[in-house]
Motif scaffolding. Structure first.
Motif, PDB file in Angstrom:
ATOM      1  N   THR A  96      12.140-107.856  -3.464  1.00  0.00           N
ATOM      2  CA  THR A  96      10.999-107.505  -2.623  1.00  0.00           C
ATOM      3  C   THR A  96      10.843-105.997  -2.463  1.00  0.00           C
ATOM      4  O   THR A  96       9.737-105.497  -2.364  1.00  0.00           O
ATOM      5  CB  THR A  96      11.157-108.113  -1.217  1.00  0.00           C
ATOM      6  OG1 THR A  96      12.425-107.710  -0.684  1.00  0.00           O
ATOM      7  CG2 THR A  96      11.074-109.622  -1.257  1.00  0.00           C
ATOM      8  N   ASN A  97      11.974-105.287  -2.426  1.00  0.00           N
ATOM      9  CA  ASN A  97      11.923-103.854  -2.163  1.00  0.00           C
ATOM     10  C   ASN A  97      13.207-103.178  -2.592  1.00  0.00           C
ATOM     11  O   ASN A  97      14.252-103.826  -2.702  1.00  0.00           O
ATOM     12  CB  ASN A  97      11.690-103.591  -0.668  1.00  0.00           C
ATOM     13  CG  ASN A  97      10.324-102.994  -0.412  1.00  0.00           C
ATOM     14  OD1 ASN A  97       9.949-102.004  -1.051  1.00  0.00           O
ATOM     15  ND2 ASN A  97       9.561-103.590   0.489  1.00  0.00           N
ATOM     16  N   CYS A  98      13.146-101.869  -2.799  1.00  0.00           N
ATOM     17  CA  CYS A  98      14.356-101.084  -3.054  1.00  0.00           C
ATOM     18  C   CYS A  98      14.194 -99.709  -2.422  1.00  0.00           C
ATOM     19  O   CYS A  98      13.077 -99.221  -2.260  1.00  0.00           O
ATOM     20  CB  CYS A  98      14.638-100.976  -4.553  1.00  0.00           C
ATOM     21  SG  CYS A  98      13.265-100.404  -5.571  1.00  0.00           S
ATOM     22  N   ALA A  99      15.323 -99.084  -2.045  1.00  0.00           N
ATOM     23  CA  ALA A  99      15.269 -97.789  -1.364  1.00  0.00           C
ATOM     24  C   ALA A  99      16.585 -97.042  -1.553  1.00  0.00           C
ATOM     25  O   ALA A  99      17.663 -97.640  -1.524  1.00  0.00           O
ATOM     26  CB  ALA A  99      14.993 -97.985   0.125  1.00  0.00           C
ATOM     27  N   PHE A 100      16.494 -95.715  -1.736  1.00  0.00           N
ATOM     28  CA  PHE A 100      17.671 -94.856  -1.843  1.00  0.00           C
ATOM     29  C   PHE A 100      18.138 -94.385  -0.473  1.00  0.00           C
ATOM     30  O   PHE A 100      17.329 -94.260   0.465  1.00  0.00           O
ATOM     31  CB  PHE A 100      17.322 -93.593  -2.639  1.00  0.00           C
ATOM     32  CG  PHE A 100      17.375 -93.744  -4.126  1.00  0.00           C
ATOM     33  CD1 PHE A 100      18.592 -93.833  -4.787  1.00  0.00           C
ATOM     34  CD2 PHE A 100      16.213 -93.763  -4.871  1.00  0.00           C
ATOM     35  CE1 PHE A 100      18.646 -93.946  -6.161  1.00  0.00           C
ATOM     36  CE2 PHE A 100      16.251 -93.868  -6.258  1.00  0.00           C
ATOM     37  CZ  PHE A 100      17.478 -93.967  -6.903  1.00  0.00           C
ATOM     38  N   ASN A 101      19.438 -94.052  -0.386  1.00  0.00           N
ATOM     39  CA  ASN A 101      19.890 -93.251   0.748  1.00  0.00           C
ATOM     40  C   ASN A 101      19.540 -91.791   0.460  1.00  0.00           C
ATOM     41  O   ASN A 101      18.987 -91.469  -0.595  1.00  0.00           O
ATOM     42  CB  ASN A 101      21.394 -93.446   1.017  1.00  0.00           C
ATOM     43  CG  ASN A 101      22.282 -92.915  -0.098  1.00  0.00           C
ATOM     44  OD1 ASN A 101      21.802 -92.518  -1.166  1.00  0.00           O
ATOM     45  ND2 ASN A 101      23.581 -92.910   0.127  1.00  0.00           N
ATOM     46  N   LYS A 102      19.861 -90.892   1.403  1.00  0.00           N
ATOM     47  CA  LYS A 102      19.396 -89.501   1.284  1.00  0.00           C
ATOM     48  C   LYS A 102      19.926 -88.804   0.032  1.00  0.00           C
ATOM     49  O   LYS A 102      19.173 -88.183  -0.710  1.00  0.00           O
ATOM     50  CB  LYS A 102      19.802 -88.726   2.544  1.00  0.00           C
ATOM     51  CG  LYS A 102      19.481 -87.227   2.522  1.00  0.00           C
ATOM     52  CD  LYS A 102      17.989 -86.967   2.555  1.00  0.00           C
ATOM     53  CE  LYS A 102      17.681 -85.481   2.525  1.00  0.00           C
ATOM     54  NZ  LYS A 102      17.931 -84.804   3.786  1.00  0.00           N
ATOM     55  N   ASN A 103      21.237 -88.877  -0.214  1.00  0.00           N
ATOM     56  CA  ASN A 103      21.742 -88.118  -1.360  1.00  0.00           C
ATOM     57  C   ASN A 103      21.664 -88.897  -2.675  1.00  0.00           C
ATOM     58  O   ASN A 103      22.010 -88.362  -3.733  1.00  0.00           O
ATOM     59  CB  ASN A 103      23.162 -87.592  -1.107  1.00  0.00           C
ATOM     60  CG  ASN A 103      24.198 -88.685  -0.987  1.00  0.00           C
ATOM     61  OD1 ASN A 103      23.970 -89.812  -1.433  1.00  0.00           O
ATOM     62  ND2 ASN A 103      25.328 -88.375  -0.389  1.00  0.00           N
ATOM     63  N   GLY A 104      21.199 -90.142  -2.605  1.00  0.00           N
ATOM     64  CA  GLY A 104      20.903 -90.872  -3.828  1.00  0.00           C
ATOM     65  C   GLY A 104      22.080 -91.533  -4.503  1.00  0.00           C
ATOM     66  O   GLY A 104      21.933 -92.110  -5.576  1.00  0.00           O
ATOM     67  N   ASP A 105      23.275 -91.493  -3.882  1.00  0.00           N
ATOM     68  CA  ASP A 105      24.429 -92.128  -4.528  1.00  0.00           C
ATOM     69  C   ASP A 105      24.484 -93.636  -4.265  1.00  0.00           C
ATOM     70  O   ASP A 105      25.258 -94.355  -4.879  1.00  0.00           O
ATOM     71  CB  ASP A 105      25.739 -91.464  -4.111  1.00  0.00           C
ATOM     72  CG  ASP A 105      26.048 -91.621  -2.633  1.00  0.00           C
ATOM     73  OD1 ASP A 105      25.111 -91.900  -1.853  1.00  0.00           O
ATOM     74  OD2 ASP A 105      27.223 -91.467  -2.249  1.00  0.00           O
ATOM     75  N   ASN A 135      15.625-116.457   5.804  1.00  0.00           N
ATOM     76  CA  ASN A 135      14.422-116.470   4.983  1.00  0.00           C
ATOM     77  C   ASN A 135      14.369-115.169   4.189  1.00  0.00           C
ATOM     78  O   ASN A 135      15.296-114.355   4.261  1.00  0.00           O
ATOM     79  CB  ASN A 135      13.181-116.655   5.876  1.00  0.00           C
ATOM     80  CG  ASN A 135      12.031-117.346   5.153  1.00  0.00           C
ATOM     81  OD1 ASN A 135      11.832-117.152   3.954  1.00  0.00           O
ATOM     82  ND2 ASN A 135      11.277-118.166   5.876  1.00  0.00           N
ATOM     83  N   VAL A 136      13.269-114.938   3.488  1.00  0.00           N
ATOM     84  CA  VAL A 136      13.090-113.771   2.626  1.00  0.00           C
ATOM     85  C   VAL A 136      13.437-112.469   3.354  1.00  0.00           C
ATOM     86  O   VAL A 136      12.991-112.247   4.484  1.00  0.00           O
ATOM     87  CB  VAL A 136      11.619-113.698   2.147  1.00  0.00           C
ATOM     88  CG1 VAL A 136      11.363-112.445   1.328  1.00  0.00           C
ATOM     89  CG2 VAL A 136      11.257-114.949   1.366  1.00  0.00           C
ATOM     90  N   VAL A 137      14.232-111.610   2.713  1.00  0.00           N
ATOM     91  CA  VAL A 137      14.442-110.242   3.209  1.00  0.00           C
ATOM     92  C   VAL A 137      13.355-109.380   2.573  1.00  0.00           C
ATOM     93  O   VAL A 137      13.402-109.090   1.369  1.00  0.00           O
ATOM     94  CB  VAL A 137      15.847-109.718   2.858  1.00  0.00           C
ATOM     95  CG1 VAL A 137      15.972-108.249   3.234  1.00  0.00           C
ATOM     96  CG2 VAL A 137      16.913-110.542   3.573  1.00  0.00           C
ATOM     97  N   TYR A 138      12.375-108.994   3.372  1.00  0.00           N
ATOM     98  CA  TYR A 138      11.169-108.387   2.830  1.00  0.00           C
ATOM     99  C   TYR A 138      11.154-106.863   2.935  1.00  0.00           C
ATOM    100  O   TYR A 138      10.747-106.171   2.017  1.00  0.00           O
ATOM    101  CB  TYR A 138       9.941-108.970   3.535  1.00  0.00           C
ATOM    102  CG  TYR A 138       8.643-108.616   2.859  1.00  0.00           C
ATOM    103  CD1 TYR A 138       8.278-109.247   1.665  1.00  0.00           C
ATOM    104  CD2 TYR A 138       7.784-107.656   3.378  1.00  0.00           C
ATOM    105  CE1 TYR A 138       7.100-108.931   1.022  1.00  0.00           C
ATOM    106  CE2 TYR A 138       6.603-107.330   2.741  1.00  0.00           C
ATOM    107  CZ  TYR A 138       6.262-107.963   1.563  1.00  0.00           C
ATOM    108  OH  TYR A 138       5.105-107.641   0.926  1.00  0.00           O
ATOM    109  N   ALA A 139      11.577-106.335   4.092  1.00  0.00           N
ATOM    110  CA  ALA A 139      11.517-104.886   4.327  1.00  0.00           C
ATOM    111  C   ALA A 139      12.930-104.362   4.577  1.00  0.00           C
ATOM    112  O   ALA A 139      13.712-104.986   5.293  1.00  0.00           O
ATOM    113  CB  ALA A 139      10.618-104.581   5.533  1.00  0.00           C
ATOM    114  N   ILE A 140      13.261-103.212   3.969  1.00  0.00           N
ATOM    115  CA  ILE A 140      14.610-102.660   4.076  1.00  0.00           C
ATOM    116  C   ILE A 140      14.542-101.143   4.209  1.00  0.00           C
ATOM    117  O   ILE A 140      13.590-100.520   3.730  1.00  0.00           O
ATOM    118  CB  ILE A 140      15.469-103.029   2.838  1.00  0.00           C
ATOM    119  CG1 ILE A 140      14.749-102.604   1.546  1.00  0.00           C
ATOM    120  CG2 ILE A 140      15.784-104.516   2.808  1.00  0.00           C
ATOM    121  CD1 ILE A 140      15.536-102.865   0.268  1.00  0.00           C
ATOM    122  N   ALA A 141      15.553-100.550   4.852  1.00  0.00           N
ATOM    123  CA  ALA A 141      15.574 -99.089   4.978  1.00  0.00           C
ATOM    124  C   ALA A 141      16.970 -98.599   5.343  1.00  0.00           C
ATOM    125  O   ALA A 141      17.704 -99.268   6.071  1.00  0.00           O
ATOM    126  CB  ALA A 141      14.579 -98.621   6.043  1.00  0.00           C
TER     127      ALA A 141
END
Length: 416
Positions: A96-105, A135-141
């Motif tokens: 559904t989504n993907c996201a990096f942390n600040k330093n990208g590791d 249920n579906v994990v839709y939003a992540i951060a």
């Protein structure tokens, strides 16, 4: 006041001064949003020394070095090509989504399989599986810039707060009546906002998991939200055709941005927080003055719904992505269309600038991501290989790694 040390902020460029006053450590930031590779360093240095009392003549050589370092970071070579580094068979159902942390590791992926996974970007290793949603994990951060917490919003009506290092579940935030479809930490990491199909957004205390307030006023689903950099304001975009500006401390609605003739799909503050943009299925993007609540400009040109909007790091440009298969880059100040990104064979659901603002990535239902020059609109590279729609893509903080998430259940890491 005594200057203790300098800290650099690369994107958008700035120098942070850490100083001591009355035995208390404080910070102030010199924003350098106009810094480019063409900047005359000596002219800029003279201005900084003249305007900032903490920077004395003796500090001039050190500040000069910092300015050159910042300029070097802004210079991203267009000729750099990305190569496929890893294919991650990430989930047993579509992402559904993907996201990096600040330093990208590290980065995270959410899925219809009800989990969120934490990955090592450098090795492609799966570090954690965050399980517990029904249920579906839709939003992540991530709580960037810290990166020690992750939040997951689900169709099970809850948001969960996790330790990103251990996978420990800190809190389950309950209170929404229907699916959570958007969420965010404030930049300070102290407050979480969730937006739901129940027409409300909620603010939560990160540490305690206690609900601070419910933002009531929209008459349809909230599908997008964004904090400003100081964290004292929030905007929420809704299917009721409006975007609302909220005071985070009081939960009061300050302005309702009205004028779109269709549902809002995406909204975002610029870096300085004085402006925000809204994209709509009415095929337009509107630029708003946050203080007055007035529409500054209506950006037209798309022949189908706008599905995503994004500012560059400094807020000088914005990009819109559309179901018409194109993206458009606009000058924020003038509203002029700088370039039109043409080449996809399907709708573009996600778009973002690299941190330097020189490149744009678009994710499309045609199973490809395209990388573009933000100045010329030229397609620099096509990232191919996914076998189903790509709906999520992101640059890391340095701009040298990309992740793409697809309905084919895989996530790909691309490096240059």
């Amino acid at each position: 006041m005594k200057l203790k040390r300098f800290l650099l902020r690369y994107y958008p460029p700035g120098i942070i001064l850490e100083y001591e006053t009355n035995a208390e450590l404080k910070q102030k930031t010199i924003d350098l949003l106009d810094l480019t590779v063409e900047t005359d360093v000596e002219v800029l240095l003279n201005r900084i020394v003249r305007q900032e009392p903490l920077i004395t003549e003796s500090k001039r050589p050190h500040v000069r070095k910092l300015l050159y370092k910042l300029i070097e970071k802004q210079d991203c070579q267009e000729s750099q090509q990305f190569y496929l580094f890893k294919i991650l068979r990430a989930h047993i159902l579509p992402l559904t989504n993907c996201a990096f942390n600040k330093n990208g590791d590290k980065f995270i992926t959410g899925s219809y399989d009800r989990t969120c996974k934490v990955w090592n970007t450098l090795t492609g290793e799966e570090l954690l599986t965050l399980e517990g949603h029904k249920n579906v994990v839709y939003a992540i951060a991530f709580n960037n810039p810290y990166g020690d917490k992750v939040i997951t919003g689900s169709f099970d009506k809850t948001c969960k707060v996790w330790n990103s290092e251990t996978g420990e579940l800190y809190h389950t935030l309950r209170g929404h009546a229907t699916e959570i479809v958007c969420l965010s930490f404030n930049p300070q990491g102290s407050i979480i906002s969730t937006g739901s199909m129940d027409n409300t957004a909620k603010l939560w205390d990160t540490e305690t998991g206690v609900e601070l307030c419910t933002l009531i006023g929209h008459t349809a689903e909230i599908v997008s939200l964004s904090f400003n950099q100081t964290g004292d304001k929030l905007i929420t975009g809704s299917f009721d055709h409006t975007t609302k500006l909220w005071d985070v401390r009081s939960g009061r609605c300050i302005h309702t941005f009205q004028g779109h003739r269709g549902e809002i799909s995406s909204c975002q503050f610029d870096w300085e927080g004085g402006k925000c943009i809204t994209g709509s299925i009415d095929r337009t993007c509107k630029l708003w003055d946050v203080k007055s609540g007035q529409c500054i400009n209506t950006l037209r040109g798309h022949s189908d719904e706008i599905l995503d909007v994004s500012f560059n790091a400094t807020g000088s440009r914005l990009v819109t992505a559309s179901a018409d298969g194109t993206a458009r880059v606009y000058n924020t100040m003038t509203g002029a269309c700088v370039s039109i990104l043409v080449g996809h064979e399907g709708e573009i659901s996600k778009v973002c600038f690299n941190p330097q603002g020189t490149k744009i990535i678009t994710a499309s239902s045609d199973k490809t991501c395209h990388i573009w020059s933000s100045d010329t609109g030229e397609c620099l590279q096509i990232l191919e290989g996914h076998i189903d729609e790509i709906f999520s893509c992101a640059f890391n903080y340095e701009g040298d790694t990309i992740i793409t998430g697809s309905k084919d259940n895989t996530c790909r890491i691309w490096k240059c």
